[in-house]
Design a protein around this motif. Sequence first.
Motif, PDB file in Angstrom:
ATOM      1  N   ASP A 142      32.729  40.014  69.794  1.00 23.12           N
ATOM      2  CA  ASP A 142      33.573  39.720  68.630  1.00 23.12           C
ATOM      3  C   ASP A 142      32.790  39.956  67.351  1.00 23.12           C
ATOM      4  OD1 ASP A 142      35.910  38.850  70.035  1.00 23.12           O
ATOM      5  OD2 ASP A 142      34.827  37.022  70.563  1.00 23.12           O
TER       6      ASP A 142
ATOM      7  N   SER B 273      33.417  40.274  62.984  1.00 28.20           N
ATOM      8  CA  SER B 273      34.337  40.158  61.848  1.00 28.20           C
ATOM      9  C   SER B 273      33.576  40.455  60.564  1.00 28.20           C
ATOM     10  CB  SER B 273      34.962  38.762  61.784  1.00 28.20           C
ATOM     11  OG  SER B 273      33.978  37.776  61.558  1.00 28.20           O
TER      12      SER B 273
ATOM     13  N   GLU C  54      33.931  40.607  56.054  1.00 24.79           N
ATOM     14  CA  GLU C  54      34.622  40.076  54.879  1.00 24.79           C
ATOM     15  C   GLU C  54      35.567  41.126  54.304  1.00 24.79           C
ATOM     16  OE1 GLU C  54      36.206  37.897  52.264  1.00 24.79           O
ATOM     17  OE2 GLU C  54      34.570  36.961  53.420  1.00 24.79           O
ATOM     18  N   ARG C  55      36.835  40.737  54.180  1.00 23.83           N
ATOM     19  CA  ARG C  55      37.826  41.668  53.642  1.00 23.83           C
ATOM     20  C   ARG C  55      38.233  41.336  52.210  1.00 23.83           C
ATOM     21  NH1 ARG C  55      40.051  45.141  57.217  1.00 23.83           N
ATOM     22  NH2 ARG C  55      39.518  44.849  59.416  1.00 23.83           N
TER      23      ARG C  55
ATOM     24  N   ARG D   2      30.408  38.664  58.977  1.00 22.84           N
ATOM     25  CA  ARG D   2      30.720  37.238  59.045  1.00 22.84           C
ATOM     26  C   ARG D   2      30.491  36.663  60.435  1.00 22.84           C
ATOM     27  NH1 ARG D   2      29.737  37.173  54.623  1.00 22.84           N
ATOM     28  NH2 ARG D   2      31.075  36.914  52.799  1.00 22.84           N
ATOM     29  N   GLN D   3      30.616  37.474  61.469  1.00 16.66           N
ATOM     30  CA  GLN D   3      30.437  36.967  62.830  1.00 16.66           C
ATOM     31  C   GLN D   3      30.036  38.089  63.770  1.00 16.66           C
ATOM     32  OE1 GLN D   3      33.957  35.928  65.021  1.00 16.66           O
ATOM     33  NE2 GLN D   3      32.928  34.343  66.232  1.00 16.66           N
TER      34      GLN D   3
ATOM     35  N   ASP E 215      34.830  47.808  59.944  1.00 15.47           N
ATOM     36  CA  ASP E 215      35.663  47.522  61.099  1.00 15.47           C
ATOM     37  C   ASP E 215      36.495  48.754  61.465  1.00 15.47           C
ATOM     38  OD1 ASP E 215      36.545  45.998  63.168  1.00 15.47           O
ATOM     39  OD2 ASP E 215      37.321  44.356  61.935  1.00 15.47           O
TER      40      ASP E 215
ATOM     41  N   ASP F 105      39.473  50.174  61.497  1.00 14.43           N
ATOM     42  CA  ASP F 105      40.849  50.182  60.991  1.00 14.43           C
ATOM     43  C   ASP F 105      41.540  51.528  61.240  1.00 14.43           C
ATOM     44  OD1 ASP F 105      40.454  47.621  60.123  1.00 14.43           O
ATOM     45  OD2 ASP F 105      39.999  48.177  58.042  1.00 14.43           O
TER      46      ASP F 105
END
Length: 534
Positions: A234, A236, A238-239, A248-249, A356, A358
Amino acid sequence: MKPVEFLRFLWTQLTSMRTALVLLFALMIAAVPGSLGPKILPQRPNNPVLVREWIAARPELGAVFDRLGLFDVYGSPWFASIYLLLLVSLVGCIVPRIAVYARAVRAMPPGVPKRLDKLAERASGPTRLSASDALDAGERWLVAGRYRVRRQGNELSGEIGYLRELGNLAFHVSILGVLAGIAVSSLFGYKGSVIAVEGSAFSNTLSQYDDFAAGAFFKASALPPFTLWVDKFDVSFERGSVQHGAARQFQVTGRLAGPAEEPRPTILEVNTPVILGSSMVNLIGHGYAPIVTVTDPSGAVAYSGPVVFLPQDGNFTSLGVIKAPDARPQRLAFDSIFVPSQSTASGVGPRSTFPDADNPTLWGTVWTAPPKVETGRPENVYSLDKTEFTQVMDGAVPASFRLAVGASYTVPDGSKITFDSWKRWTKLQVSSTPGLPIVYGSIGVAVLALMLSLFGKPRRIFARVTDADGVRSVDVGGLDRAESRAGLGDAVAGLADAMGASVSVMGVSGEPAPGRRGTKSQLTLAGEQLEESE
């Protein structure tokens, strides 16, 4: 000079503190080439393929560097020589000091010097007590102040501050401990890394590692047996507008099992390793692995599965090579770029706008080469040796493709590549540093030793009771054996008061010490060596 005298001279020079400091500095400088990184100066134990490529690109310089051991700095004879000389120098410097300190601790304080007025601080005055009572009171005061006391006739000597030298010795011993801990880790420890794609597993055996380095005394049987399944990774980012794209993770959700054990759930995060006895598993990197299928002109599947791509920037634009060595009649390779979030601007090439996935897009060019005879020689899976390959042309331009997920590209010879999907990969590092507890313990000792050295007050204080012309008086003097120490005047005055004297305390200039009563005394010479009584 006789050989014995010459050897004694060499030993004296080697075991001096000055030489130890020079060797410590030399060890720091010698470690620099090994820490420059694989892009500048790769190290053979960690990156043998990169070392071979480095030498092939610069054959003359590479041959010189190889002879000098610069591709294996920490295993080179000259680095080991500096390391061992430093150990010998420290041992030869510290052991005699420990012997001197032990003798000093067992010995009585020195006798009272003949001239107390030569000391840095002194006080004198008549006493109302008898000589015996004054000496008894002075001895009790010194003992209460944790002084070691020597009493001879009508004189008292007190000494305090042995902890300062103890701190100095403990600090130097702790340096030896740090070096010993590093040596234990270097000889018996190991460090290896492996890239695991989501859905795969890693078993802790030598054949599973992508790269592995171990000490001279390491044995493969020391590897703790376990299997780690990387079920999900996992990530993640920052958006928001503030710190856009910041991580973030990073979290691996998996399972862990030892021999004859049922797999148990485990979580692995950055700076939160999984501890397995003396070994630990750390998460040190991650990226993307496009899943592709390659077929040759006959329609046979030449390759199918994930391919690890290496990120090149903060938005994870990644480079990789898709190799299909089993394709016929020619083997195929695709020099590719994976873009997790392809820019939608017109006319823009492979450019990622966010880390990420997208809008994942796979770009690449096509290369072919005759079938290769297997030699068993390893090659870099992340780069393409284009001296063996020929670029495929589509008319007058190189054959190239831009694929979204699910799209395919047909090569002019009938081969085809399909971008099926993508997964994340994580880089795991398994390491064991058995000397680490020794290093941590030594650092803790060093901190405590520095505190003893900084706050210890090595001090000597002396008192003499005299009778002259029917007047009984007390003479007290003291000196600090270290600079920038305060409170010596108070100690001198305190001992004189305890012995029943009403005194004036004089400083090094012969004037009354600041804040104390008294009249001008005879000029003293601070720092002169004491004349100890026989």
